[in-house]
Motif scaffolding. Sequence first.
Motif, mmCIF file in Angstrom:
data_model
loop_
_atom_site.group_PDB
_atom_site.id
_atom_site.type_symbol
_atom_site.label_atom_id
_atom_site.label_comp_id
_atom_site.label_asym_id
_atom_site.label_seq_id
_atom_site.Cartn_x
_atom_site.Cartn_y
_atom_site.Cartn_z
ATOM 1 N N PRO A 115 12.521 4.589 0.382
ATOM 2 C CA PRO A 115 11.884 3.296 0.620
ATOM 3 C C PRO A 115 11.045 3.351 1.905
ATOM 4 C CG PRO A 115 14.219 3.193 1.208
ATOM 5 C CD PRO A 115 13.988 4.534 0.601
ATOM 6 N N VAL A 116 9.810 2.901 1.800
ATOM 7 C CA VAL A 116 8.914 2.997 2.954
ATOM 8 C C VAL A 116 7.985 1.786 2.992
ATOM 9 C CG1 VAL A 116 7.048 4.345 1.841
ATOM 10 C CG2 VAL A 116 7.537 4.677 4.282
ATOM 11 N N TYR A 117 7.511 1.485 4.199
ATOM 12 C CA TYR A 117 6.623 0.347 4.485
ATOM 13 C C TYR A 117 5.650 0.121 3.320
ATOM 14 C CZ TYR A 117 3.138 -2.375 7.075
ATOM 15 O OH TYR A 117 2.261 -3.333 7.483
ATOM 16 N N SER A 118 5.704 -1.074 2.738
ATOM 17 C CA SER A 118 5.033 -1.321 1.459
ATOM 18 C C SER A 118 3.537 -0.975 1.432
ATOM 19 C CB SER A 118 5.276 -2.758 1.009
ATOM 20 O OG SER A 118 5.056 -3.656 2.052
ATOM 21 N N PRO A 119 2.753 -1.229 2.478
ATOM 22 C CA PRO A 119 1.328 -0.875 2.375
ATOM 23 C C PRO A 119 1.050 0.620 2.164
ATOM 24 C CG PRO A 119 1.608 -2.538 4.052
ATOM 25 C CD PRO A 119 2.994 -2.089 3.656
ATOM 26 N N PHE A 120 2.040 1.500 2.422
ATOM 27 C CA PHE A 120 1.810 2.913 2.090
ATOM 28 C C PHE A 120 1.430 3.029 0.605
ATOM 29 C CE2 PHE A 120 4.240 5.752 5.387
ATOM 30 C CZ PHE A 120 3.808 4.953 6.423
ATOM 31 N N PHE A 121 2.022 2.141 -0.217
ATOM 32 C CA PHE A 121 1.743 2.181 -1.651
ATOM 33 C C PHE A 121 0.336 1.653 -1.963
ATOM 34 C CE2 PHE A 121 6.329 2.191 -1.380
ATOM 35 C CZ PHE A 121 6.701 3.080 -2.374
ATOM 36 N N ASP A 122 -0.280 0.947 -1.008
ATOM 37 C CA ASP A 122 -1.642 0.425 -1.201
ATOM 38 C C ASP A 122 -2.676 1.351 -0.570
ATOM 39 O OD1 ASP A 122 -0.407 -1.854 -2.251
ATOM 40 O OD2 ASP A 122 -0.253 -2.760 -0.252
ATOM 41 N N TRP A 123 -2.323 1.925 0.597
ATOM 42 C CA TRP A 123 -3.313 2.728 1.327
ATOM 43 C C TRP A 123 -3.736 3.951 0.522
ATOM 44 C CZ3 TRP A 123 -0.036 2.696 6.465
ATOM 45 C CH2 TRP A 123 -0.085 1.414 7.032
ATOM 46 N N VAL A 124 -2.797 4.567 -0.192
ATOM 47 C CA VAL A 124 -3.146 5.786 -0.938
ATOM 48 C C VAL A 124 -4.123 5.455 -2.074
ATOM 49 C CG1 VAL A 124 -2.248 7.702 -2.298
ATOM 50 C CG2 VAL A 124 -1.022 6.958 -0.239
ATOM 51 N N PRO A 125 -3.817 4.467 -2.956
ATOM 52 C CA PRO A 125 -4.808 4.141 -3.989
ATOM 53 C C PRO A 125 -6.106 3.568 -3.427
ATOM 54 C CG PRO A 125 -2.819 2.770 -4.224
ATOM 55 C CD PRO A 125 -2.537 3.788 -3.169
ATOM 56 N N GLU A 126 -6.055 2.917 -2.272
ATOM 57 C CA GLU A 126 -7.296 2.406 -1.679
ATOM 58 C C GLU A 126 -8.287 3.548 -1.454
ATOM 59 O OE1 GLU A 126 -6.828 -0.083 1.829
ATOM 60 O OE2 GLU A 126 -8.941 0.180 2.371
ATOM 61 N N THR A 127 -7.765 4.723 -1.155
ATOM 62 C CA THR A 127 -8.644 5.878 -0.935
ATOM 63 C C THR A 127 -8.686 6.762 -2.191
ATOM 64 O OG1 THR A 127 -6.805 7.123 -0.007
ATOM 65 C CG2 THR A 127 -8.138 5.874 1.522
ATOM 66 N N ARG A 128 -8.263 6.166 -3.299
ATOM 67 C CA ARG A 128 -8.276 6.812 -4.622
ATOM 68 C C ARG A 128 -7.375 8.032 -4.706
ATOM 69 N NH1 ARG A 128 -14.112 6.976 -6.523
ATOM 70 N NH2 ARG A 128 -15.020 5.129 -5.599
ATOM 71 N N GLY A 129 -6.369 8.061 -3.849
ATOM 72 C CA GLY A 129 -5.380 9.130 -3.940
ATOM 73 C C GLY A 129 -4.325 8.775 -4.983
ATOM 74 N N ARG A 130 -3.481 9.744 -5.277
ATOM 75 C CA ARG A 130 -2.406 9.551 -6.266
ATOM 76 C C ARG A 130 -1.078 9.732 -5.533
ATOM 77 N NH1 ARG A 130 -0.072 13.440 -9.284
ATOM 78 N NH2 ARG A 130 -1.681 14.974 -8.802
ATOM 79 N N ILE A 131 -0.222 8.713 -5.626
ATOM 80 C CA ILE A 131 1.034 8.760 -4.866
ATOM 81 C C ILE A 131 2.033 9.710 -5.513
ATOM 82 C CG2 ILE A 131 3.094 7.416 -4.260
ATOM 83 C CD1 ILE A 131 1.276 5.000 -3.877
ATOM 84 N N VAL A 132 2.624 10.560 -4.681
ATOM 85 C CA VAL A 132 3.751 11.384 -5.117
ATOM 86 C C VAL A 132 4.948 10.937 -4.268
ATOM 87 C CG1 VAL A 132 4.716 13.711 -5.218
ATOM 88 C CG2 VAL A 132 2.282 13.329 -5.728
ATOM 89 N N GLU A 133 5.981 10.420 -4.923
ATOM 90 C CA GLU A 133 7.128 9.908 -4.176
ATOM 91 C C GLU A 133 8.177 10.995 -3.981
ATOM 92 O OE1 GLU A 133 8.808 6.207 -5.438
ATOM 93 O OE2 GLU A 133 6.878 5.419 -6.119
ATOM 94 N N ALA A 346 11.709 -8.495 -0.042
ATOM 95 C CA ALA A 346 12.383 -7.884 -1.194
ATOM 96 C C ALA A 346 12.375 -6.364 -1.039
ATOM 97 C CB ALA A 346 11.662 -8.274 -2.481
ATOM 98 N N GLY A 347 13.525 -5.751 -1.286
ATOM 99 C CA GLY A 347 13.616 -4.295 -1.176
ATOM 100 C C GLY A 347 12.642 -3.560 -2.081
ATOM 101 N N THR A 348 12.323 -4.158 -3.220
ATOM 102 C CA THR A 348 11.423 -3.494 -4.177
ATOM 103 C C THR A 348 10.011 -3.338 -3.625
ATOM 104 O OG1 THR A 348 11.232 -5.667 -5.182
ATOM 105 C CG2 THR A 348 12.636 -4.084 -6.322
ATOM 106 N N ARG A 349 9.669 -4.095 -2.581
ATOM 107 C CA ARG A 349 8.341 -3.901 -1.964
ATOM 108 C C ARG A 349 8.206 -2.505 -1.375
ATOM 109 N NH1 ARG A 349 5.884 -7.738 2.159
ATOM 110 N NH2 ARG A 349 4.045 -6.747 1.334
ATOM 111 N N TYR A 350 9.343 -1.873 -1.106
ATOM 112 C CA TYR A 350 9.326 -0.570 -0.416
ATOM 113 C C TYR A 350 9.513 0.577 -1.399
ATOM 114 C CZ TYR A 350 9.807 -3.995 3.170
ATOM 115 O OH TYR A 350 9.578 -5.106 3.952
ATOM 116 N N GLY A 351 9.355 0.263 -2.694
ATOM 117 C CA GLY A 351 9.507 1.275 -3.734
ATOM 118 C C GLY A 351 10.644 0.893 -4.666
ATOM 119 N N ALA A 352 10.641 1.506 -5.853
ATOM 120 C CA ALA A 352 11.672 1.172 -6.844
ATOM 121 C C ALA A 352 13.067 1.458 -6.300
ATOM 122 C CB ALA A 352 11.422 1.966 -8.125
ATOM 123 N N VAL A 353 13.183 2.445 -5.405
ATOM 124 C CA VAL A 353 14.506 2.766 -4.853
ATOM 125 C C VAL A 353 15.045 1.639 -3.974
ATOM 126 C CG1 VAL A 353 14.344 5.287 -4.934
ATOM 127 C CG2 VAL A 353 13.423 4.063 -2.957
#
Length: 381
Positions: A115-133, A346-353
Amino acid sequence: MSELDVAPLAELRRRRSAKWRTFPDDVLPLFVAEMDYGLAPPVTAALTEAVRRGDMGYPASTPELGKALAGFAGRQWGWEIDPGRVTAVTDVGVGVVELLRALTRPGDPVVISPPVYSPFFDWVPETRGRIVEVPLTRDDSGYRLDLAALEAAFATHPAAYVLCNPHNPVGRVHTAGELAELVRLARLYRVPVISDEIHAPLTLPGAVFTPLLTVPGAAEVAVSVVSASKAFNLAGLKCAAVVTAGSRMAEVVSRFPADPDDRVGHLGVLASIAAFTEGDAWLADLLSTLAGRRSQLGDLLRDHLPQLSWTPPEATYLAWLDASVLGRDAEPRDHFLTKGRVALEAGTRYGAVGSGYVRLNFATSPEILTDAVTRMAATMP
Ligand SMILES: Cc1ncc(COP(=O)(O)O)c(C=O)c1O
């Protein structure tokens, strides 16, 4: 050391920031990472002086911001920063996004550790990257980096790893040994590491923060993003800094699209310089105040809400609470908001975990913290 005061609730409710304007007045807001304490006196003085002088023009961050940050980092952590390698950016989010833009191409994999700071999940797609958790691993002593899983991910040559150091929302301060291994892996597989170190000044008594760039060999592969904004409660003023220590990462920063330091808040620069140069005494009081709230929260949970479990954070004023006892179908954040009128993240903001968890901000008064936990306890089935 003296305890920092919090204004009465009615006075706090007159604040116009997100924390106090998102919910109606019957809700206690313990969600977003803003603190209820007043500003550090040197920061108040710098801002008041700027208002008095009508000093509201464009920012001029060089060289003062870098010098002030270098002084602070040297005193706090023995981290030698070259002020010439400090680039002001609007905020930490902008710093990380610009680094990702410079380091990745569309479709490139970028690793994060939920689980990590929720905008990490936005910053990567903002730069068209693909998230690997690569989630943190967990044992009885809490969360830590899963270095074996990170090695497996790094072996596939992702374009970058975004580290949260210390780690929001779990409050973990990664150890020097863990970071040394991370750097070894990053060098071995040539994976650039972006270290978000915004919570570093909030390392609480008992833990030792290691700036990633102080790890031997890190300068070649790592870049750090820091700010006074979290510890000194200046998020609205928009000033952070990207720090490099080697020519390769400095070259990455030189590819930022426009002069990034033109886009910084002037008041943010002034307040950050004041915080970094004259804020140590206030920060020491803040840390001892937060340590007091952390231990108070432990007592409150033990006495009133033993159904929730947690590992007290080593840094930050954020508590990551396991509320999975509420059942698989419940969203604990909605439960506590609707039934207890306490706003948490909500914990889910930081990832499904993060399912089954809530994040509680304890940077408030003893009275508000007691009220919040009492309200939460009254909602338990
Ligand atoms: C880990 C982390 N990074 C970045 C931020 C946001 O920083 P900024 O407002 O400077 O973008 C936060 C805010 O709480 C945070 O917890």
